[in-house]
Scaffold this motif. Structure first.
Motif, mmCIF file in Angstrom:
data_model
loop_
_atom_site.group_PDB
_atom_site.id
_atom_site.type_symbol
_atom_site.label_atom_id
_atom_site.label_comp_id
_atom_site.label_asym_id
_atom_site.label_seq_id
_atom_site.Cartn_x
_atom_site.Cartn_y
_atom_site.Cartn_z
ATOM 1 N N LEU A 78 0.848 -1.198 0.000
ATOM 2 C CA LEU A 78 0.000 0.000 0.000
ATOM 3 C C LEU A 78 0.885 1.249 0.000
ATOM 4 O O LEU A 78 1.958 1.221 0.588
ATOM 5 C CB LEU A 78 -0.901 0.000 1.236
ATOM 6 N N ARG A 79 0.381 2.309 -0.608
ATOM 7 C CA ARG A 79 -0.846 2.374 -1.385
ATOM 8 C C ARG A 79 -0.685 1.951 -2.835
ATOM 9 O O ARG A 79 -1.566 1.364 -3.432
ATOM 10 C CB ARG A 79 -1.307 3.846 -1.474
ATOM 11 N N ALA A 80 0.440 2.374 -3.435
ATOM 12 C CA ALA A 80 0.515 2.333 -4.894
ATOM 13 C C ALA A 80 0.336 0.931 -5.476
ATOM 14 O O ALA A 80 -0.183 0.769 -6.583
ATOM 15 C CB ALA A 80 1.826 2.955 -5.366
ATOM 16 N N GLY A 81 0.741 -0.096 -4.728
ATOM 17 C CA GLY A 81 0.603 -1.462 -5.226
ATOM 18 C C GLY A 81 -0.840 -1.833 -5.519
ATOM 19 O O GLY A 81 -1.109 -2.716 -6.356
ATOM 20 N N THR A 136 14.773 2.763 -3.351
ATOM 21 C CA THR A 136 15.905 2.301 -2.534
ATOM 22 C C THR A 136 15.819 0.789 -2.308
ATOM 23 O O THR A 136 16.800 0.157 -1.913
ATOM 24 C CB THR A 136 15.901 2.958 -1.134
ATOM 25 N N GLY A 137 14.623 0.243 -2.500
ATOM 26 C CA GLY A 137 14.410 -1.191 -2.252
ATOM 27 C C GLY A 137 13.963 -1.476 -0.833
ATOM 28 O O GLY A 137 13.589 -2.605 -0.508
ATOM 29 N N GLY A 138 13.966 -0.442 0.029
ATOM 30 C CA GLY A 138 13.619 -0.658 1.440
ATOM 31 C C GLY A 138 12.219 -1.211 1.623
ATOM 32 O O GLY A 138 12.017 -2.146 2.408
ATOM 33 N N SER A 139 11.229 -0.652 0.900
ATOM 34 C CA SER A 139 9.839 -1.088 1.094
ATOM 35 C C SER A 139 9.649 -2.529 0.633
ATOM 36 O O SER A 139 9.068 -3.349 1.358
ATOM 37 C CB SER A 139 8.881 -0.169 0.317
HETATM 38 C C1 PRP Z 1 6.391 4.306 -2.803
HETATM 39 C C2 PRP Z 1 6.270 3.111 -3.698
HETATM 40 C C3 PRP Z 1 7.024 2.062 -2.937
HETATM 41 C C4 PRP Z 1 8.109 2.862 -2.282
HETATM 42 C C5 PRP Z 1 9.379 2.639 -3.050
HETATM 43 O O1 PRP Z 1 5.505 4.265 -1.762
HETATM 44 O O2 PRP Z 1 4.951 2.752 -3.978
HETATM 45 O O3 PRP Z 1 6.252 1.379 -1.971
HETATM 46 O O4 PRP Z 1 7.739 4.238 -2.357
HETATM 47 O O5 PRP Z 1 10.436 3.246 -2.422
HETATM 48 P P1 PRP Z 1 11.642 2.445 -1.767
HETATM 49 O O6 PRP Z 1 12.035 1.380 -2.745
HETATM 50 O O7 PRP Z 1 12.693 3.491 -1.591
HETATM 51 O O8 PRP Z 1 11.173 1.878 -0.452
HETATM 52 P P2 PRP Z 1 5.355 5.458 -0.697
HETATM 53 O O9 PRP Z 1 6.255 5.240 0.472
HETATM 54 O O10 PRP Z 1 5.496 6.768 -1.406
HETATM 55 O O11 PRP Z 1 3.901 5.258 -0.130
HETATM 56 P P3 PRP Z 1 2.485 5.395 -0.879
HETATM 57 O O12 PRP Z 1 2.360 4.239 -1.836
HETATM 58 O O13 PRP Z 1 1.520 5.305 0.256
HETATM 59 O O14 PRP Z 1 2.447 6.729 -1.580
#
Ligand code: PRP
Ligand code: URA
Length: 209
Positions: A78-81, A136-139
């Motif tokens: 969430l959310r974008a996924g 960054t790959g963190g999420s």
């Molecule tokens: C965005 C995107 C990923 C993340 C990628 O989400 O959908 O989940 O950033 O970034 P990373 O690879 O550096 O972790 P975001 O944190 O903006 O949240 P959102 O989907 O709620 O807007």
């Protein structure tokens, strides 16, 4: 490139990603394009699903033919996924859907978890994690660690645009995960956005710019 990283070069996917990148693409079209790209990528990412023999009675005779032998779970970050779920579900309507809520802390760029609900039988399912952006790959790495803690072993990641930094983190932390990307971009900027990228995927899908 590592063997578990698959960069899609299908012209339809490439064309649709170029439309996504365009800042003039409005929310409605952006959402539709994310759906279409997820469907096309899902077709490619499921090409190794296992089949088994089943007896089928046609109007003319009984025969033995192949049917799917693997159950699937789709897990959007969430959310974008969320924008990618329906495209994959249209291919595999019987899939279950789990959700992982993460957002990136804007200062540290580290993922912060706020929600996790996965199907209880996730250990026996092929899991397809969907998120449009691998920055960054963190999420993605954190989400996949949660899913592994729940016992899942067969995990794939589908992202529309990846940065080299995110691919590196994912392949180091989760070398067992197959990664499917629609495009591999140049790099991250100082705020952790992918360049050239498409901006903030969640904001563009949900119109919260
Ligand atoms: C965005 C995107 C990923 C993340 C990628 O989400 O959908 O989940 O950033 O970034 P990373 O690879 O550096 O972790 P975001 O944190 O903006 O949240 P959102 O989907 O709620 O807007
Ligand atoms: N998240 C986004 O939505 N876009 C980026 O470019 C990086 C992370």
């Amino acid at each position: 490139m590592q063997p578990n990283v698959h960069i899609m070069d299908h012209p339809l996917i490439t064309h649709k990603i170029s439309m996504l990148r365009d800042e003039a693409t409005n929310t409605k079209d952006f959402r539709q394009l994310v759906y279409e790209i997820a469907l096309l990528m899902g077709y490619e990412a499921t090409k190794d699903l296992k089949l088994t023999d089943a007896e089928i009675k046609t109007p003319l005779m009984t025969t033995t033919k192949k049917v799917l032998d693997q159950k699937v779970a789709i897990v959007p970050i969430l959310r974008a996924g969320l924008g990618m779920v329906d495209g994959v579900l249209d291919l595999i309507p019987a899939a279950k859907v789990g959700h992982i809520g993460l957002y990136r802390d804007h200062e540290t760029l580290r993922p912060v978890e706020y929600y996790c609900k996965l199907p209880s039988d996730i250990p026996s399912r092929e899991v397809i994690v969907v998120d449009p952006m691998l920055a960054t790959g963190g999420s993605s790495a954190a989400a996949i660690s949660f899913i592994k803690q729940r016992g899942a072993k067969n995990i794939k990641l589908m992202c529309i645009i990846a940065a080299p930094e995110g691919i590196k983190v994912m392949t180091e932390e989760h070398p067992d995960v197959e990664i499917y990307c629609g495009a591999l971009d140049d790099r991250l900027n100082e705020k952790g956005y992918i360049l050239p990228g498409l901006g903030d995927a969640g904001d563009r899908i949900f119109g919260t710019l």
